[in-house]
Write a protein that holds these residues in place. Sequence first.
Motif, mmCIF file in Angstrom:
data_model
loop_
_atom_site.group_PDB
_atom_site.id
_atom_site.type_symbol
_atom_site.label_atom_id
_atom_site.label_comp_id
_atom_site.label_asym_id
_atom_site.label_seq_id
_atom_site.Cartn_x
_atom_site.Cartn_y
_atom_site.Cartn_z
ATOM 1 N N ALA A 167 0.826 -1.200 0.000
ATOM 2 C CA ALA A 167 0.000 0.000 0.000
ATOM 3 C C ALA A 167 0.862 1.253 0.000
ATOM 4 O O ALA A 167 1.990 1.260 0.500
ATOM 5 N N ASN A 168 0.330 2.322 -0.582
ATOM 6 C CA ASN A 168 1.001 3.613 -0.550
ATOM 7 C C ASN A 168 0.810 4.266 0.813
ATOM 8 O O ASN A 168 0.028 3.823 1.643
ATOM 9 N N GLY A 169 1.520 5.385 1.008
ATOM 10 C CA GLY A 169 1.332 6.161 2.230
ATOM 11 C C GLY A 169 2.400 5.911 3.263
ATOM 12 O O GLY A 169 3.365 5.182 3.035
ATOM 13 N N GLY A 170 2.232 6.532 4.406
ATOM 14 C CA GLY A 170 3.205 6.400 5.484
ATOM 15 C C GLY A 170 3.975 7.683 5.706
ATOM 16 O O GLY A 170 4.456 8.306 4.767
ATOM 17 N N ASP A 171 4.053 8.119 6.954
ATOM 18 C CA ASP A 171 4.752 9.356 7.295
ATOM 19 C C ASP A 171 6.217 9.080 7.586
ATOM 20 O O ASP A 171 6.595 7.988 8.030
ATOM 21 N N SER A 172 7.049 10.092 7.350
ATOM 22 C CA SER A 172 8.477 9.972 7.624
ATOM 23 C C SER A 172 8.746 10.081 9.123
ATOM 24 O O SER A 172 8.261 10.984 9.794
ATOM 25 N N ASN A 173 9.535 9.125 9.628
ATOM 26 C CA ASN A 173 9.961 9.159 11.022
ATOM 27 C C ASN A 173 11.472 9.316 11.146
ATOM 28 O O ASN A 173 12.026 9.150 12.229
ATOM 29 N N LYS A 174 12.123 9.578 9.990
ATOM 30 C CA LYS A 174 13.577 9.757 9.933
ATOM 31 C C LYS A 174 14.305 8.541 10.502
ATOM 32 O O LYS A 174 15.172 8.652 11.354
ATOM 33 N N VAL A 175 13.894 7.370 10.005
ATOM 34 C CA VAL A 175 14.566 6.123 10.347
ATOM 35 C C VAL A 175 15.435 5.705 9.169
ATOM 36 O O VAL A 175 14.943 5.538 8.052
ATOM 37 N N ALA A 176 16.720 5.549 9.410
ATOM 38 C CA ALA A 176 17.659 5.107 8.381
ATOM 39 C C ALA A 176 18.157 3.719 8.735
ATOM 40 O O ALA A 176 18.643 3.495 9.847
ATOM 41 N N VAL A 177 18.025 2.793 7.803
ATOM 42 C CA VAL A 177 18.541 1.448 8.018
ATOM 43 C C VAL A 177 19.895 1.353 7.317
ATOM 44 O O VAL A 177 20.063 1.825 6.192
ATOM 45 N N GLY A 210 7.642 0.961 4.371
ATOM 46 C CA GLY A 210 7.480 2.134 5.220
ATOM 47 C C GLY A 210 7.973 1.948 6.633
ATOM 48 O O GLY A 210 7.744 2.805 7.495
ATOM 49 N N GLN A 211 8.675 0.852 6.902
ATOM 50 C CA GLN A 211 9.228 0.629 8.238
ATOM 51 C C GLN A 211 10.484 1.478 8.464
ATOM 52 O O GLN A 211 10.854 1.758 9.606
ATOM 53 N N ALA A 212 11.155 1.837 7.392
ATOM 54 C CA ALA A 212 12.297 2.753 7.418
ATOM 55 C C ALA A 212 12.111 3.746 6.292
ATOM 56 O O ALA A 212 11.424 3.465 5.298
ATOM 57 N N ASP A 213 12.710 4.926 6.447
ATOM 58 C CA ASP A 213 12.570 5.962 5.416
ATOM 59 C C ASP A 213 13.626 5.831 4.333
ATOM 60 O O ASP A 213 13.384 6.229 3.191
ATOM 61 N N VAL A 214 14.777 5.289 4.699
ATOM 62 C CA VAL A 214 15.864 5.233 3.735
ATOM 63 C C VAL A 214 16.863 4.153 4.146
ATOM 64 O O VAL A 214 17.029 3.864 5.335
ATOM 65 N N GLY A 223 6.764 5.021 -6.323
ATOM 66 C CA GLY A 223 7.217 6.397 -6.496
ATOM 67 C C GLY A 223 8.589 6.669 -5.937
ATOM 68 O O GLY A 223 9.049 7.813 -5.923
ATOM 69 N N GLY A 224 9.272 5.626 -5.439
ATOM 70 C CA GLY A 224 10.620 5.783 -4.901
ATOM 71 C C GLY A 224 11.661 5.274 -5.875
ATOM 72 O O GLY A 224 11.484 5.348 -7.098
ATOM 73 N N GLU A 259 10.707 13.125 -0.610
ATOM 74 C CA GLU A 259 11.000 14.177 0.371
ATOM 75 C C GLU A 259 12.267 13.877 1.163
ATOM 76 O O GLU A 259 12.998 14.790 1.551
ATOM 77 N N ILE A 260 12.544 12.611 1.378
ATOM 78 C CA ILE A 260 13.731 12.252 2.151
ATOM 79 C C ILE A 260 14.997 12.644 1.409
ATOM 80 O O ILE A 260 16.036 12.927 2.022
ATOM 81 N N LEU A 261 14.950 12.700 0.081
ATOM 82 C CA LEU A 261 16.127 13.064 -0.698
ATOM 83 C C LEU A 261 16.506 14.519 -0.472
ATOM 84 O O LEU A 261 17.698 14.870 -0.475
#
Length: 365
Positions: A238-248, A284-288, A312-313, A354-356
């Motif tokens: 699914a699409n969606g999910g807010d950024s929590n600034k989690v980097a793996v 969406g468990q991590a942002d990047v 879209g990523g 947006e994370i970019l």
Amino acid sequence: MTDGTRLLTILLKASEKAANIARVCRQDSVLFKLLVQEKSDEEKNPRFFQDFKTLADVLIQETIRHDIEIEFPELAKMVQGEENNIFSNTLGESVIVEIQSDSDKTTALLAKVMASEWETAKLLASEVHRNIDLSEVPFTVKIPADLDICIKDIGIWIDPIDSTADYINGGETIDIESGLHLNGLRCVTVLIGVYLKSTGDPILGVVNQPFYTNFNGMWKGISYWGYNKNGIGECSIANGGDSNKVAVLSRCEDDYLKNKLLANNFTMVEASGAGYKILSVALGQADVYILSKGSTYRWDTCAPQSLLLSLGGGILDYQKFITNPDSDDLNVKYLTSSTNFSNSGGLIAYRNKEILEILKFILCK
């Protein structure tokens, strides 16, 4: 049914057959130890002092190749994978692992590898030759009937078992805050990625987690798929999910990058498996997922990159990004003219663009 839809159906069924083989190979711990073989110096990932291939790796790769060839004979030479198909048995004999014309012949070949363990060889061969119904594949979104793919223009990359060390060692460690698995069987994935030979762009990907849930000692998996072409994306996520600034990140990541992220309020999680880390971004468990080193390969990224593109990523070349973040030539590609299969510039895997912009401010100033 279009060729694209038919291909996705085949890849999903092949991934579940692969997951079944991976689970069968781990059922007997004594036998499993016999199946592990250290890779040669030429095959090793330079990140690791020891790197292993297992019969499961080799058998899965050859099974996927075999099943694709049955449906699309013209793709037989277009399927590439991480492993070579030569395995040494306990007697020091080299055995070329190839899927035979029937289960009995495949059993006989596998028994050569497994020191005449005929019952287990027969069990594995039955999985290799079993017809998988699409209803057996655990995915949640119906496959579109009109996926557009030109079969003549595609190549396929397979990673039969990504994160082999975790497959061998088992276990499980979870990061409580993010819910991400740091290591263990949950980090193991089967990756099948399709790309366009004309452009090098990923177009279709299947990611299967064979060890997703465990109930009463029995493992069950889950599969994800993604398709992207000409800006049209279809995905089982699914699409969606807010950024929590989690980097793996990988455990080998440089302190310079870690300090940059820490100074900008990122939560960093070090996890196993390139496929699992990219999948965690897609879910969406991590942002990047950021990797500054060239220690991943085309078979690691082709399949999950297709998932990200469908959402879209995408996956960018890390070195190109920090040098010229506004360039139009940042995407990791899979052009067949190259003989270097590593993603030598590192990578940045993202779901939301947006994370970019945040990373551009952090890494490129």
